[in-house]
Design an enzyme around this catalytic site. Structure first.
Site, PDB file in Angstrom:
ATOM      1  N   ASP A  82       0.828  -1.208   0.000  1.00 22.37           N
ATOM      2  CA  ASP A  82       0.000   0.000   0.000  1.00 22.37           C
ATOM      3  C   ASP A  82       0.864   1.261   0.000  1.00 22.37           C
ATOM      4  OD1 ASP A  82      -2.413   1.320  -0.033  1.00 22.37           O
ATOM      5  OD2 ASP A  82      -2.909   0.929   2.059  1.00 22.37           O
ATOM      6  N   HIS A  83       0.220   2.396   0.195  1.00 19.34           N
ATOM      7  CA  HIS A  83       0.831   3.731   0.122  1.00 19.34           C
ATOM      8  C   HIS A  83       2.319   3.780   0.471  1.00 19.34           C
ATOM      9  CE1 HIS A  83      -2.975   6.032  -0.265  1.00 19.34           C
ATOM     10  NE2 HIS A  83      -3.476   5.005   0.390  1.00 19.34           N
ATOM     11  N   HIS A 101      -9.594   4.845  -3.260  1.00 16.78           N
ATOM     12  CA  HIS A 101      -9.009   4.889  -1.919  1.00 16.78           C
ATOM     13  C   HIS A 101      -9.995   5.512  -0.943  1.00 16.78           C
ATOM     14  CE1 HIS A 101      -4.420   4.458  -2.764  1.00 16.78           C
ATOM     15  NE2 HIS A 101      -5.154   3.578  -3.422  1.00 16.78           N
ATOM     16  N   GLU A 110      -4.030   8.019   7.638  1.00 19.23           N
ATOM     17  CA  GLU A 110      -3.838   6.575   7.596  1.00 19.23           C
ATOM     18  C   GLU A 110      -2.364   6.263   7.750  1.00 19.23           C
ATOM     19  OE1 GLU A 110      -5.691   3.041   5.062  1.00 19.23           O
ATOM     20  OE2 GLU A 110      -4.237   4.158   3.888  1.00 19.23           O
ATOM     21  N   HIS A 128      -9.588   8.978   3.964  1.00 18.06           N
ATOM     22  CA  HIS A 128      -9.338   7.788   4.768  1.00 18.06           C
ATOM     23  C   HIS A 128     -10.124   7.853   6.082  1.00 18.06           C
ATOM     24  CE1 HIS A 128      -5.307   7.221   2.545  1.00 18.06           C
ATOM     25  NE2 HIS A 128      -6.110   6.244   2.198  1.00 18.06           N
ATOM     26  N   ASN A 167      -9.830   0.039  -1.843  1.00 13.09           N
ATOM     27  CA  ASN A 167      -9.147  -0.188  -0.574  1.00 13.09           C
ATOM     28  C   ASN A 167     -10.158  -0.237   0.571  1.00 13.09           C
ATOM     29  OD1 ASN A 167      -6.825   0.005  -2.073  1.00 13.09           O
ATOM     30  ND2 ASN A 167      -5.824   1.458  -0.716  1.00 13.09           N
TER      31      ASN A 167
END
Length: 360
Positions: free
Chosen positions: A110-111, A266, A183, A227, A288
């Site tokens: 992920d990110h 996202h 996040e 998020h 996500n």
């Protein structure tokens, strides 16, 4: 016919052309695949079990923090050591266990913001070593998230990483337009709302730049995403913007494909079913899902402990007798399993909402 029919590898971790074919199948059949942030073998199992039971493909991903947790909180993360080793450990575990569930799995990270690029570098070193030995990368895909940087730096750097990954036919997800909220230590709660919405011109520019390097890429375009979970009305999503992106690219490159761009959603937790389905109809292939599943995992364990409070305060002694043992209640295999079941149940809902269920 199902999605497995278009794949050369039907079960376990897939990569390369199979990832590309699966995402295109998603667009053609109007469904998206949930991407689940996993932090342990337990959350991996809960995810795989839900996908198997609902006859669905699944994406399993580790964040930088989640990967460090997989290694163990006692491991020093200087120079991203714990995050690299934890991600590698998770990848090997998932590769080993996924075939037992009989479903295709995309193995993803992920990110990765600018400050975390050493983490991505370390994982790519492991990918190249695995590729040299096995002819495929260790992970199906990675994400690079330079959305907080200047657009030129974002795209240039993303293209350089895609160039490194291209010989392995490895997928790369990038982000343009900031996802709000917080996040895994990246806090965008105070960004200008205009930064949450990506423009069609940017999508076209990115598509042209990256497609010249490799066809294995996707774009997480901002359409108001945030998020976390917030009160209804506090987040203004505009999935219809994604349709404009697709039309702009389609007209510019002269293709008959109405969804030339593989898009990513996202900040999905807390969104409405209609918001999910609208975004998916415009070519989103991956959604996500993290915050909702964290809470779902907790609920099973929480409820078990509250229900069995008198059985978990001591090893021996409960309402049935002072000499009665409590091992059947405090054994981690019992209460951890409760968390897996409630997490799986919540994922069942997502697989239905994203139209993923029954797509095998």
């Amino acid at each position: 016919m199902g999605c497995q029919d278009v794949l050369s590898r039907k079960t376990g971790v897939i990569y390369g052309d199979d990832v590309l074919k699966l995402f295109k199948y998603c667009q053609e059949h109007k469904f998206a695949i949930p991407a689940i942030n996993v932090t342990s073998s337990s959350t991996v199992v809960a995810s795989l079990e839900a996908a198997r039971d609902k006859k669905s493909p699944i994406i399993l991903q580790t964040s930088q923090g989640g990967a460090a947790y997989f290694a163990g909180k006692g491991v020093d993360n200087k120079d991203q050591t714990a995050s690299i080793q934890g991600a590698i450990a998770a990848a090997h575990y998932i590769r080993a266990i996924a075939p037992a569930y009989g479903i295709p799995v995309i193995l993803h990270t992920d990110h990765c913001a600018k400050k975390l690029l050493p983490w991505l570098d370390g994982m790519l070193d492991a990918d190249e070593a695995w590729f040299k030995q096995h002819g495929e990368p260790l992970w199906s895909s990675h994400m690079i998230d330079l959305s907080e940087e200047e657009v030129e730096y974002n795209v240039d750097t993303t293209a350089k990483y895609l160039q490194r990954m291209a010989p392995m036919k490895q997928w790369l997800e990038m982000e343009i337009g900031i996802t709000g909220g917080e996040e895994d230590g990246v806090n965008n709660e105070d960004v200008d709302n205009n930064s949450l919405y990506t423009q069609p011109e940017d999508i076209l520019m990115i598509y042209k730049r990256l497609s010249a390097v490799s066809p294995y890429f996707s774009i997480a375009a901002g359409f108001g995403n945030v998020h976390g979970v917030y009160k209804p009305g506090n987040v203004k999503l505009h999935p219809e913007l994604l349709s404009k992106h697709q039309k702009h690219v389609q007209e510019a490159i002269g293709t008959k494909d109405e969804k030339p761009v593989a898009l990513v959603f996202h900040g999905g937790s807390g969104s409405s079913k209609k918001e999910y389905q609208d975004a998916i109809s415009y070519g989103v292939v991956k959604v996500n899902l993290d915050t909702d599943l964290q809470f779902a995992y907790l609920t099973g364990i929480r409820d078990f402990v509250l229900k069995n409070k008198d059985y978990v305060m001591t090893q021996v002694g409960n309402p049935e007798g002072a000499d009665k043992p409590n091992k059947k209640k405090y054994d981690p295999r019992v209460w951890v399993r409760e968390g897996e079941l409630t997490m799986s149940a919540r994922l069942h809902e997502a697989l239905a909402d994203f139209n993923t269920a029954g797509q095998l």
